[in-house]
Design a protein around this motif. Structure first.
Motif, PDB file in Angstrom:
ATOM      1  N   GLY A 182       0.877  -1.234   0.067  1.00 27.08           N
ATOM      2  CA  GLY A 182      -0.336  -0.112   0.071  1.00 27.08           C
ATOM      3  C   GLY A 182       0.819   1.497  -0.123  1.00 27.08           C
ATOM      4  O   GLY A 182       0.661   1.895  -1.053  1.00 27.08           O
ATOM      5  N   MET A 183       1.817   1.086   0.925  1.00 26.16           N
ATOM      6  CA  MET A 183       2.925   2.663   0.529  1.00 26.16           C
ATOM      7  C   MET A 183       3.545   2.777  -0.624  1.00 26.16           C
ATOM      8  O   MET A 183       3.469   3.837  -0.795  1.00 26.16           O
ATOM      9  N   VAL A 184       3.944   2.165  -1.008  1.00 27.32           N
ATOM     10  CA  VAL A 184       4.509   1.685  -2.301  1.00 27.32           C
ATOM     11  C   VAL A 184       3.742   2.402  -3.528  1.00 27.32           C
ATOM     12  O   VAL A 184       4.004   3.190  -4.158  1.00 27.32           O
ATOM     13  N   LEU A 185       2.666   1.357  -3.594  1.00 29.36           N
ATOM     14  CA  LEU A 185       1.391   1.848  -4.251  1.00 29.36           C
ATOM     15  C   LEU A 185       0.583   3.568  -4.346  1.00 29.36           C
ATOM     16  O   LEU A 185       0.736   4.684  -5.365  1.00 29.36           O
ATOM     17  N   ALA A 186       1.095   4.525  -3.382  1.00 29.71           N
ATOM     18  CA  ALA A 186       0.474   5.538  -2.361  1.00 29.71           C
ATOM     19  C   ALA A 186       1.740   6.624  -3.337  1.00 29.71           C
ATOM     20  O   ALA A 186       1.181   7.284  -3.088  1.00 29.71           O
ATOM     21  N   ILE A 187       2.877   5.615  -2.693  1.00 30.26           N
ATOM     22  CA  ILE A 187       3.920   7.141  -3.046  1.00 30.26           C
ATOM     23  C   ILE A 187       4.211   6.988  -4.001  1.00 30.26           C
ATOM     24  O   ILE A 187       4.538   8.071  -4.303  1.00 30.26           O
ATOM     25  N   SER A 188       4.774   6.026  -4.906  1.00 30.15           N
ATOM     26  CA  SER A 188       5.193   6.193  -5.515  1.00 30.15           C
ATOM     27  C   SER A 188       4.570   5.658  -7.441  1.00 30.15           C
ATOM     28  O   SER A 188       5.193   6.552  -7.990  1.00 30.15           O
ATOM     29  N   PHE A 189       3.469   5.421  -6.956  1.00 33.52           N
ATOM     30  CA  PHE A 189       2.499   5.258  -8.223  1.00 33.52           C
ATOM     31  C   PHE A 189       1.318   6.474  -8.062  1.00 33.52           C
ATOM     32  O   PHE A 189       0.299   7.028  -9.223  1.00 33.52           O
ATOM     33  N   LEU A 190       1.092   7.260  -7.296  1.00 30.04           N
ATOM     34  CA  LEU A 190       0.337   8.371  -6.624  1.00 30.04           C
ATOM     35  C   LEU A 190       0.918   9.422  -6.342  1.00 30.04           C
ATOM     36  O   LEU A 190       0.807  10.571  -7.282  1.00 30.04           O
ATOM     37  N   GLU A 191       1.693   9.398  -5.197  1.00 30.54           N
ATOM     38  CA  GLU A 191       2.133  11.254  -5.031  1.00 30.54           C
ATOM     39  C   GLU A 191       2.760  11.577  -6.172  1.00 30.54           C
ATOM     40  O   GLU A 191       2.729  12.976  -6.185  1.00 30.54           O
ATOM     41  N   ALA A 192       3.661  10.706  -5.785  1.00 30.52           N
ATOM     42  CA  ALA A 192       5.344  10.948  -6.787  1.00 30.52           C
ATOM     43  C   ALA A 192       5.422  11.485  -8.190  1.00 30.52           C
ATOM     44  O   ALA A 192       5.208  12.527  -8.553  1.00 30.52           O
ATOM     45  N   PRO A 193       3.909  11.132  -9.242  1.00 31.21           N
ATOM     46  CA  PRO A 193       3.210  12.269 -10.144  1.00 31.21           C
ATOM     47  C   PRO A 193       2.481  13.090 -10.228  1.00 31.21           C
ATOM     48  O   PRO A 193       2.554  14.037 -10.818  1.00 31.21           O
ATOM     49  N   LEU A 194       2.079  12.951  -8.972  1.00 28.23           N
ATOM     50  CA  LEU A 194       0.836  13.629  -9.024  1.00 28.23           C
ATOM     51  C   LEU A 194       0.744  15.103  -8.214  1.00 28.23           C
ATOM     52  O   LEU A 194       1.051  16.485  -9.076  1.00 28.23           O
ATOM     53  N   LYS A 195       2.758  15.190  -7.281  1.00 28.46           N
ATOM     54  CA  LYS A 195       2.841  16.254  -6.663  1.00 28.46           C
ATOM     55  C   LYS A 195       3.067  17.845  -8.321  1.00 28.46           C
ATOM     56  O   LYS A 195       3.604  18.728  -7.706  1.00 28.46           O
ATOM     57  N   PHE A 196       3.936  16.616  -9.290  1.00 35.54           N
ATOM     58  CA  PHE A 196       4.715  17.770  -9.882  1.00 35.54           C
ATOM     59  C   PHE A 196       3.324  18.704 -10.830  1.00 35.54           C
ATOM     60  O   PHE A 196       3.243  19.838 -11.715  1.00 35.54           O
ATOM     61  N   ARG A 197       2.022  18.077 -10.515  1.00 37.10           N
ATOM     62  CA  ARG A 197       1.258  18.769 -11.542  1.00 37.10           C
ATOM     63  C   ARG A 197       0.575  20.025 -10.482  1.00 37.10           C
ATOM     64  O   ARG A 197      -0.442  20.735 -10.817  1.00 37.10           O
ATOM     65  N   ALA A 198       1.104  20.195  -8.783  1.00 33.40           N
ATOM     66  CA  ALA A 198       0.153  20.858  -8.563  1.00 33.40           C
ATOM     67  C   ALA A 198       0.604  22.640  -8.322  1.00 33.40           C
ATOM     68  O   ALA A 198       1.388  23.004  -9.211  1.00 33.40           O
ATOM     69  N   PRO A 199      -0.227  22.745  -8.663  1.00 32.79           N
ATOM     70  CA  PRO A 199      -0.208  24.748  -8.766  1.00 32.79           C
ATOM     71  C   PRO A 199       1.568  25.219  -7.805  1.00 32.79           C
ATOM     72  O   PRO A 199       1.418  25.054  -6.858  1.00 32.79           O
ATOM     73  N   GLY A 200       2.237  26.025  -8.819  1.00 31.04           N
ATOM     74  CA  GLY A 200       3.371  26.691  -7.978  1.00 31.04           C
ATOM     75  C   GLY A 200       4.492  25.441  -8.053  1.00 31.04           C
ATOM     76  O   GLY A 200       5.315  25.921  -7.152  1.00 31.04           O
ATOM     77  N   VAL A 201       4.205  24.163  -7.768  1.00 30.40           N
ATOM     78  CA  VAL A 201       5.222  23.879  -7.524  1.00 30.40           C
ATOM     79  C   VAL A 201       5.956  23.300  -8.751  1.00 30.40           C
ATOM     80  O   VAL A 201       5.748  22.886 -10.173  1.00 30.40           O
ATOM     81  N   THR A 202       7.821  23.611  -8.943  1.00 35.50           N
ATOM     82  CA  THR A 202       8.158  23.740  -9.298  1.00 35.50           C
ATOM     83  C   THR A 202       9.838  22.906  -9.903  1.00 35.50           C
ATOM     84  O   THR A 202       9.330  21.772  -8.350  1.00 35.50           O
ATOM     85  N   ILE A 203      10.114  22.205 -10.405  1.00 35.44           N
ATOM     86  CA  ILE A 203      11.088  21.063 -10.811  1.00 35.44           C
ATOM     87  C   ILE A 203      11.918  20.546  -8.944  1.00 35.44           C
ATOM     88  O   ILE A 203      11.872  19.220  -8.419  1.00 35.44           O
ATOM     89  N   PRO A 204      12.200  22.231  -9.005  1.00 32.33           N
ATOM     90  CA  PRO A 204      13.315  22.241  -7.339  1.00 32.33           C
ATOM     91  C   PRO A 204      12.176  21.811  -5.999  1.00 32.33           C
ATOM     92  O   PRO A 204      12.819  21.223  -5.155  1.00 32.33           O
ATOM     93  N   VAL A 205      10.922  22.493  -6.274  1.00 35.89           N
ATOM     94  CA  VAL A 205      10.772  22.417  -4.707  1.00 35.89           C
ATOM     95  C   VAL A 205       9.890  20.005  -5.089  1.00 35.89           C
ATOM     96  O   VAL A 205      10.369  20.107  -4.271  1.00 35.89           O
TER      97      VAL A 205
END
Length: 143
Positions: free
Chosen positions: A18-41
């Motif tokens: 569950g942790m691998v699915l939630a973080i690697s396949f959900l959180e990781a790709p989605l964080k870069f779609r959030a407004p204001g999140v730059t590549i360095p952030v």
């Protein structure tokens, strides 16, 4: 395997999955779609999150391995446990250091092309997920 060892290993495997699915396949790709999140952030957040995930994975792998060894597993359960452990070890000793060096360069301001190392990490994450699912099912069937 005895009931207690099977229950402990099964719980650890499914929490890990569950942790691998939630973080690697959900959180990781989605964080870069959030407004204001730059590549360095995003990279800074990712490094913290994956460092924590990897520490928890090591703990869950240790619990799983101890329960499997204590429970005298079937050959299938032992093989799947070893396979998942090898994948995790490969990620932590080969892939993660390369990704960390690359993210250090990006965070230092270098403009680098897309990394193919991420493809290997995702491939190993996918293999780990498949291994964890198979191991979890194997353990449920023995319990």
């Amino acid at each position: 395997m005895n009931a207690t060892a099977t229950a402990v290993a099964t719980a650890a495997v499914f929490v890990w999955l569950g942790m691998v699915l939630a973080i690697s396949f959900l959180e990781a790709p989605l964080k870069f779609r959030a407004p204001g999140v730059t590549i360095p952030v995003g990279l800074g957040i990712g490094r913290i999150v994956f460092r924590a995930l990897n520490r928890v994975e090591l703990a869950l792998a240790a619990v799983t391995l101890a329960a499997i060894i204590a429970g005298r597993p079937s050959a299938t359960a032992a093989t799947l446990t070893a396979a998942v452990a090898v994948v995790l070890a490969g990620q932590l000793t080969i892939i993660r250091p390369q990704l960390n060096r690359r993210s250090d360069r990006v965070l230092a301001g270098e403009n680098l092309p897309r990394s193919t190392v991420h493809v290997y990490y995702v491939a190993l994450e996918t293999a780990k997920v498949i291994g964890l699912v198979a191991l979890g099912i194997c353990l449920l069937m023995t319990g």
